[in-house]
Design a protein around this motif. Structure first.
Motif, PDB file in Angstrom:
ATOM      1  N   MET B   1     -44.496 -17.655  52.522  1.00  0.00           N
ATOM      2  CA  MET B   1     -44.703 -19.049  52.110  1.00  0.00           C
ATOM      3  C   MET B   1     -45.763 -19.120  51.007  1.00  0.00           C
ATOM      4  O   MET B   1     -46.776 -18.437  51.100  1.00  0.00           O
ATOM      5  CB  MET B   1     -45.147 -19.880  53.309  1.00  0.00           C
ATOM      6  N   PRO B   2     -45.528 -19.971  49.987  1.00  0.00           N
ATOM      7  CA  PRO B   2     -46.527 -20.064  48.905  1.00  0.00           C
ATOM      8  C   PRO B   2     -47.894 -20.534  49.433  1.00  0.00           C
ATOM      9  O   PRO B   2     -47.963 -21.229  50.440  1.00  0.00           O
ATOM     10  CB  PRO B   2     -45.928 -21.113  47.970  1.00  0.00           C
ATOM     11  N   HIS B   3     -48.961 -20.155  48.729  1.00  0.00           N
ATOM     12  CA  HIS B   3     -50.308 -20.526  49.152  1.00  0.00           C
ATOM     13  C   HIS B   3     -50.591 -22.015  48.974  1.00  0.00           C
ATOM     14  O   HIS B   3     -51.491 -22.548  49.603  1.00  0.00           O
ATOM     15  CB  HIS B   3     -51.347 -19.746  48.335  1.00  0.00           C
ATOM     16  N   ILE B   4     -49.873 -22.672  48.035  1.00  0.00           N
ATOM     17  CA  ILE B   4     -50.076 -24.121  47.861  1.00  0.00           C
ATOM     18  C   ILE B   4     -48.707 -24.803  47.914  1.00  0.00           C
ATOM     19  O   ILE B   4     -47.669 -24.142  47.801  1.00  0.00           O
ATOM     20  CB  ILE B   4     -50.799 -24.470  46.534  1.00  0.00           C
ATOM     21  N   ASN B   7     -44.250 -28.613  45.873  1.00  0.00           N
ATOM     22  CA  ASN B   7     -43.312 -29.747  45.862  1.00  0.00           C
ATOM     23  C   ASN B   7     -41.972 -29.391  45.227  1.00  0.00           C
ATOM     24  O   ASN B   7     -41.311 -30.247  44.630  1.00  0.00           O
ATOM     25  CB  ASN B   7     -43.906 -30.973  45.135  1.00  0.00           C
ATOM     26  N   ASN B   8     -41.585 -28.123  45.285  1.00  0.00           N
ATOM     27  CA  ASN B   8     -40.262 -27.701  44.817  1.00  0.00           C
ATOM     28  C   ASN B   8     -39.973 -26.361  45.482  1.00  0.00           C
ATOM     29  O   ASN B   8     -40.878 -25.755  46.053  1.00  0.00           O
ATOM     30  CB  ASN B   8     -40.226 -27.582  43.278  1.00  0.00           C
ATOM     31  N   ALA B  16     -44.401 -22.469  40.069  1.00  0.00           N
ATOM     32  CA  ALA B  16     -45.761 -22.758  39.598  1.00  0.00           C
ATOM     33  C   ALA B  16     -45.715 -23.545  38.287  1.00  0.00           C
ATOM     34  O   ALA B  16     -46.517 -24.446  38.056  1.00  0.00           O
ATOM     35  CB  ALA B  16     -46.551 -21.463  39.427  1.00  0.00           C
ATOM     36  N   MET B  17     -44.750 -23.210  37.430  1.00  0.00           N
ATOM     37  CA  MET B  17     -44.627 -23.914  36.154  1.00  0.00           C
ATOM     38  C   MET B  17     -44.191 -25.367  36.369  1.00  0.00           C
ATOM     39  O   MET B  17     -44.692 -26.277  35.708  1.00  0.00           O
ATOM     40  CB  MET B  17     -43.632 -23.188  35.243  1.00  0.00           C
ATOM     41  N   ALA B  18     -43.286 -25.583  37.324  1.00  0.00           N
ATOM     42  CA  ALA B  18     -42.844 -26.959  37.610  1.00  0.00           C
ATOM     43  C   ALA B  18     -43.997 -27.767  38.195  1.00  0.00           C
ATOM     44  O   ALA B  18     -44.113 -28.966  37.952  1.00  0.00           O
ATOM     45  CB  ALA B  18     -41.661 -26.938  38.574  1.00  0.00           C
ATOM     46  N   TYR B  19     -44.849 -27.098  38.963  1.00  0.00           N
ATOM     47  CA  TYR B  19     -46.013 -27.770  39.568  1.00  0.00           C
ATOM     48  C   TYR B  19     -47.005 -28.188  38.479  1.00  0.00           C
ATOM     49  O   TYR B  19     -47.671 -29.214  38.598  1.00  0.00           O
ATOM     50  CB  TYR B  19     -46.670 -26.809  40.560  1.00  0.00           C
ATOM     51  N   SER B  20     -47.108 -27.386  37.420  1.00  0.00           N
ATOM     52  CA  SER B  20     -48.104 -27.630  36.379  1.00  0.00           C
ATOM     53  C   SER B  20     -47.476 -27.505  34.991  1.00  0.00           C
ATOM     54  O   SER B  20     -47.709 -26.536  34.270  1.00  0.00           O
ATOM     55  CB  SER B  20     -49.255 -26.626  36.543  1.00  0.00           C
ATOM     56  N   ALA B 153     -48.605 -16.601  45.719  1.00  0.00           N
ATOM     57  CA  ALA B 153     -47.559 -16.230  46.686  1.00  0.00           C
ATOM     58  C   ALA B 153     -46.287 -17.065  46.501  1.00  0.00           C
ATOM     59  O   ALA B 153     -45.763 -17.638  47.460  1.00  0.00           O
ATOM     60  CB  ALA B 153     -48.098 -16.332  48.112  1.00  0.00           C
ATOM     61  N   THR B 154     -45.811 -17.133  45.259  1.00  0.00           N
ATOM     62  CA  THR B 154     -44.569 -17.862  45.004  1.00  0.00           C
ATOM     63  C   THR B 154     -43.409 -17.155  45.706  1.00  0.00           C
ATOM     64  O   THR B 154     -43.516 -15.997  46.100  1.00  0.00           O
ATOM     65  CB  THR B 154     -44.261 -17.933  43.489  1.00  0.00           C
ATOM     66  N   ILE B 155     -42.303 -17.878  45.843  1.00  0.00           N
ATOM     67  CA  ILE B 155     -41.148 -17.323  46.570  1.00  0.00           C
ATOM     68  C   ILE B 155     -40.459 -16.240  45.732  1.00  0.00           C
ATOM     69  O   ILE B 155     -40.121 -16.458  44.564  1.00  0.00           O
ATOM     70  CB  ILE B 155     -40.137 -18.449  46.898  1.00  0.00           C
TER      71      ILE B 155
END
Lengths: 182, 186
Positions: B1-4, B7-8, B16-20, B153-155
Motif C-alpha cells: 500500500m502507498p505511504h500516502i 486519491n487514485n 504520484a504525478m496525478a497527486y501533484s 511506496a507507489t503501486i
C-alpha cells in the motif's frame, strides 16, 4: 575542471544549464515549484531539507548554496541550519521537522529505505500527506541535482561570501540563468 | 500500500504525478527532452540508460517500464534489453554506449564517482560533450524518479503484460501529464 566544456568560472548547476538550456529550464521549473510553490512546509524548511540531503550526498555546491538560502529564510533562527547539518537529532528544529528530515535521509539512501513506521512517526507529529510527498520529492530531486553537479565536475567556489550572495538571490526564486546575465 | 493517500489507483510514478500535477509538469518535460531527443544518442540508447540505472536502484516499476519502452524502440528485441540489464559489457551494443553505461553506473553511486578516465574513455569511443551531459543527467534523473516511486511506496503492477501497454502509450504520445489525465491502457 568540468568533465565537459562549459563556460569557465560559472559555478555549479548554472554552468550546466547554460550548456543545455532545454533541460535546464525544466530543472529550474521543478526547483521553483518544489521550493517556492504553495506548500504548508515553510520555504526555510524546504531549503533545509535540500541542504541536508546535499550534505549527505557530499555535494558542497548544493549544500552551501541551499544552506545559505535556508539561513536567509530562517532569519533570526538561522542557527538551526548549522545545527541540523552538524547533528540533526540534537538540533532545535521541531520533532515534526526531525521526522521529515529522517525520511529525507532515508530517501537519500534509496526509496525503499523509507518504512511505514517512518511515515507513521511523521504523521503522529503532525505531518500531512502533502508534506510527506513534498519531503520525499525534495529529497529525491536533490539526489538528482547533486549527481548532476558533481557527476560533471562543475565548478565549486570555495569562497564563503559567494554562497552568501547566492543564498540571498535564491530567496527570490529559481530562474534559469541566461547567457547575458551569467 | 502507498505511504500516502494519492486519491487514485494509478501504477508507479503515475499515481504520484496525478497527486501533484504542478511538480509532474516539469518532470514530464525533462523526461521528454532527455529520453526522446534523437541527436547523438537514440531514444533506445537513452531508455537503456534509464532502465539500467533503475535496475541498479532496484526500482522494479521504472526498470521494467523503461525496459519495455527500449524494447519497442529496438524492434521487440527483449533479449538485448535483458543482456544490457544483466551484463552490458557482453551485450551486442556499441563501445560508445558501453562506456556511457559505465558513467551512468558511477552516477548512480554518487556524482563524485565519475572520473576523468571514465569520461576520456567515452570520448575515445566517440561520445561528445552533449552525449556525456545527457548520460549524466539521465542517470541523475532516474536517481530522482526511482526514489520518488519507491520512497512513497507507489503501486507496482505485478501483471507483466501491463508494462508493454503503458510502454506503447509513451512511444506513441511521449512523456507528460497525459499519462494520468488519459485513460490507462488496457
Amino acid at each position: 575542471m568540468a568533465h565537459i566544456k562549459v563556460e569557465e568560472n560559472i559555478p555549479g548547476i548554472r554552468s550546466l544549464v547554460l550548456f543545455r538550456p532545454e533541460t535546464g529550464k525544466s530543472l529550474y521549473d521543478l526547483a521553483q515549484v518544489l521550493l517556492r510553490g504553495p506548500s504548508s512546509l515553510p520555504e526555510a524548511e524546504r531549503e533545509l531539507i535540500a541542504a541536508y540531503v546535499s550534505y549527505r550526498n557530499d555535494c558542497m555546491f548544493c549544500m552551501k548554496s541551499h544552506a545559505a538560502a535556508a539561513r536567509c529564510l530562517y532569519g533570526a533562527e538561522e542557527k538551526l541550519v548549522d545545527e541540523v547539518l552538524n547533528d540533526m537529532q540534537q538540533s532545535n528544529v521541531s520533532n515534526k521537522m526531525k521526522a521529515l528530515l529522517h525520511i529525507a535521509g532515508k530517501v537519500q539512501i534509496l526509496g525503499k529505505e523509507v518504512r511505514l513506521e517512518d511515515i507513521i512517526a511523521a504523521r503522529s507529529l503532525g505531518a500531512d500527506d502533502k508534506e510527506i510527498h513534498d519531503t520525499v520529492l525534495i529529497a529525491a530531486s536533490f539526489s538528482m541535482f547533486n549527481r548532476y553537479v558533481d557527476g560533471l565536475a562543475s565548478f565549486t567556489p570555495t569562497d564563503a561570501t559567494v554562497y552568501e550572495e547566492m543564498g540571498k538571490r535564491m530567496v527570490n526564486g529559481y530562474l534559469p540563468p541566461s547567457s547575458e546575465q551569467s | 500500500m502507498p505511504h500516502i493517500n494519492f486519491n487514485n489507483d494509478f501504477p508507479g510514478i503515475r499515481s504520484a504525478m496525478a497527486y501533484s500535477p504542478e511538480t509532474a509538469a516539469p518532470m514530464g518535460v525533462l523526461a521528454e527532452i532527455l529520453l526522446r531527443s534523437n541527436d547523438g544518442l537514440t531514444p533506445a540508447d537513452r531508455e537503456l540508460i534509464g532502465m539500467y540505472v533503475s535496475y541498479l536502484n532496484d526500482c522494479f516499476y521504472c526498470n521494467h517500464s523503461h525496459g519495455e519502452i527500449a524494447c519497442i524502440y529496438l524492434g521487440g528485441d527483449r533479449e538485448l534489453v535483458e543482456q544490457v540489464r544483466k551484463d552490458y559489457s557482453k551485450a551486442p551494443i556499441s563501445d560508445k554506449l558501453k562506456s556511457l553505461l559505465a558513467i551512468a553506473a558511477k552516477v548512480q553511486k554518487g556524482g563524485k564517482f565519475v572520473t576523468v578516465e571514465d569520461v576520456a574513455k567515452a570520448k575515445e569511443n566517440g561520445a561528445d560533450d552533449k552525449d556525456i551531459h545527457d548520460t549524466v543527467l539521465i542517470a541523475a534523473a532516474f536517481c530522482m524518479f526511482n526514489r520518488y516511486v519507491d520512497g512513497l511506496a507507489t503501486i507496482t503492477p505485478t501483471d507483466m503484460d501491463s508494462y508493454p501497454l503503458r510502454a506503447k502509450q509513451i512511444v506513441d504520445n511521449g512523456y507528460g501529464n497525459h499519462v494520468f489525465t488519459n485513460k490507462q491502457p488496457t
